[in-house]
Design an enzyme around this catalytic site. Structure first.
Site, PDB file in Angstrom:
ATOM      1  N   SER A   1     -89.956  35.430  87.408  1.00 23.48           N
ATOM      2  CA  SER A   1     -88.795  35.771  86.305  1.00 23.48           C
ATOM      3  C   SER A   1     -88.982  35.424  85.178  1.00 23.48           C
ATOM      4  O   SER A   1     -89.930  36.393  85.154  1.00 23.48           O
ATOM      5  CB  SER A   1     -87.782  34.687  86.803  1.00 23.48           C
ATOM      6  OG  SER A   1     -86.644  35.291  86.414  1.00 23.48           O
TER       7      SER A   1
ATOM      8  N   HIS B   1     -87.858  39.411  89.092  1.00 24.76           N
ATOM      9  CA  HIS B   1     -86.307  39.458  88.904  1.00 24.76           C
ATOM     10  C   HIS B   1     -85.664  40.760  87.659  1.00 24.76           C
ATOM     11  O   HIS B   1     -86.667  40.177  86.413  1.00 24.76           O
ATOM     12  CB  HIS B   1     -85.127  37.953  88.341  1.00 24.76           C
ATOM     13  CG  HIS B   1     -85.962  37.586  89.209  1.00 24.76           C
ATOM     14  ND1 HIS B   1     -84.835  35.469  89.002  1.00 24.76           N
ATOM     15  CD2 HIS B   1     -85.160  37.332  90.641  1.00 24.76           C
ATOM     16  CE1 HIS B   1     -85.119  35.004  89.948  1.00 24.76           C
ATOM     17  NE2 HIS B   1     -85.447  35.859  91.160  1.00 24.76           N
TER      18      HIS B   1
END
Length: 372
Positions: free
Chosen positions: A187, A214
């Protein structure tokens, strides 16, 4: 009383006002100053020493990308980029993340109240992450290479120099049967970490790599294009029904969950994309990907990797896979993580075999999955 001071950089007086107002709706932050050009931003960072900076990309005199490079080299500070929704904006954002930006927020339209509200929430979230990041990981020169070169591991694990841009025609299309698999989740700080890992893998890497980063739509496409240009293996944004090939990395498209599925027609494996509800606020979700691998653990050697990122996405899935008999599991070590969240959660779940700095992950993968 505000605890953190922010510098707002944008060539538009209107946008400087909008962003400043949004920031100061969070009592944790105050805007200590603004700048309208890249050069002015560099000077004000040196003078004011803010705790964080929001940076537009397109500005006169010096753009945000060049200003970011100077700031990270001379006066490192957490930077959040303000990105447009265009394809050009997405490409520039990926470059900014490579150059040391912590994260990005899509610019508000300024006319739709719901859009501005969403941007405000994201901006506050990203700023809270930014002021807590491991800034050393953004500035450390962990890979010493010439400006126009990068380092790639050979099939035997030794280092080979190669040009930074790798023409697609040089990349082999490995159609052999898929007999092992790597799955990676990341992420905040992920684009840079993925670059360090994928660009160091040999062109004959003997497995497909499924990746969840992400990131919203459009940006995953630009990320895949950028990583493909820097890597010996192929890197693509995944498509529904796409057949998996060895030596290819598949990045889950923003807004879609990615699953592994069996292709009954070819007896191989393929990508399955779905629009299920977000998991822990994420779509794509690392846990969703990892859980989709569970039915194949006994027939397909699976290696999992969790790298830098806020939260715990992927830790439960990694633990379930480990309990089911998956092969090696790797977590990026705290020293190189921008945010030591996702890897730490996996370590705490006691399902990690190797805790490694990001620069050692490609070497370990090459050692665990030798080319035949």
């Amino acid at each position: 009383m505000a605890q953190y001071q922010v510098l707002v950089v944008d060539d538009s007086a209107f946008m400087r006002k909008v962003i400043s107002d949004l920031i100061e709706e969070d009592p944790l932050f105050t805007v200590m100053g603004t700048a309208k050009t890249g050069r002015e931003a560099i000077a004000k960072v040196k003078e004011l020493r803010p705790d964080a900076v929001t940076m537009d990309v397109e500005m006169p005199e010096m753009n945000g990308l060049d200003a970011l490079k100077h700031i990270m080299e001379e006066t490192p500070v957490p930077v959040i980029m303000l990105s447009s929704l265009t394809s050009d904006g997405a490409r520039e954002t990926i470059l900014a993340l490579e150059r040391g930006a912590v994260d990005f927020v899509r610019k508000p339209s300024g006319s739709i109240s719901l859009d501005v509200f969403k941007v405000k929430l994201l901006l506050h979230e990203k700023l809270r992450i930014a002021v807590a990041v491991n800034l050393k990981s953004r500035t450390m020169s962990s890979v010493k290479v010439a400006k126009d070169e990068l380092v790639v591991l050979s099939d035997a694990g030794s280092r080979l120099p190669t040009r930074q841009s790798v023409p697609a025609v040089l990349k082999p299309n490995r159609i052999g049967p898929v007999q092992k698999l790597v799955a990676i989740g990341t992420s905040t700080g992920g684009p840079r970490a993925l670059q360090q890992v994928l660009s160091a893998l040999p062109e004959h890497f003997p497995a497909p790599i499924l990746i969840v980063q992400h990131m919203p739509p459009k940006f995953t496409h630009s990320l895949a294009l950028r990583l493909d240009s820097l890597s010996r293996i192929r890197v693509v944004e995944a498509e529904d029904g796409q057949e998996l090939r060895n030596g290819t990395a598949y990045i889950a498209p923003g807004g879609w969950h990615m699953h592994l599925a069996k292709n009954d027609r070819t007896s191989g494996y393929q990508v399955k994309l779905t629009k299920e509800e977000p998991r822990s606020g994420h779509r794509p979700s690392v846990d969703v990907l990892f859980e989709s691998l569970l039915p194949y653990v006994t027939t397909l050697p699976i290696h999992t990797v969790l790298m830098t990122g806020m939260g715990s996405d992927g830790a439960k899935g990694m633990k379930a896979l480990k309990a089911a008999g998956s092969h090696a599991s790797i977590a990026e070590s705290e020293e190189t993580c921008v945010v030591y969240g996702m890897p730490r959660s996996a370590v705490e779940q006691q399902c990690v075999d190797y805790v490694l700095p990001v620069t050692e992950i490609p070497r370990k993968l090459t050692e665990l999955l030798p080319s035949t």
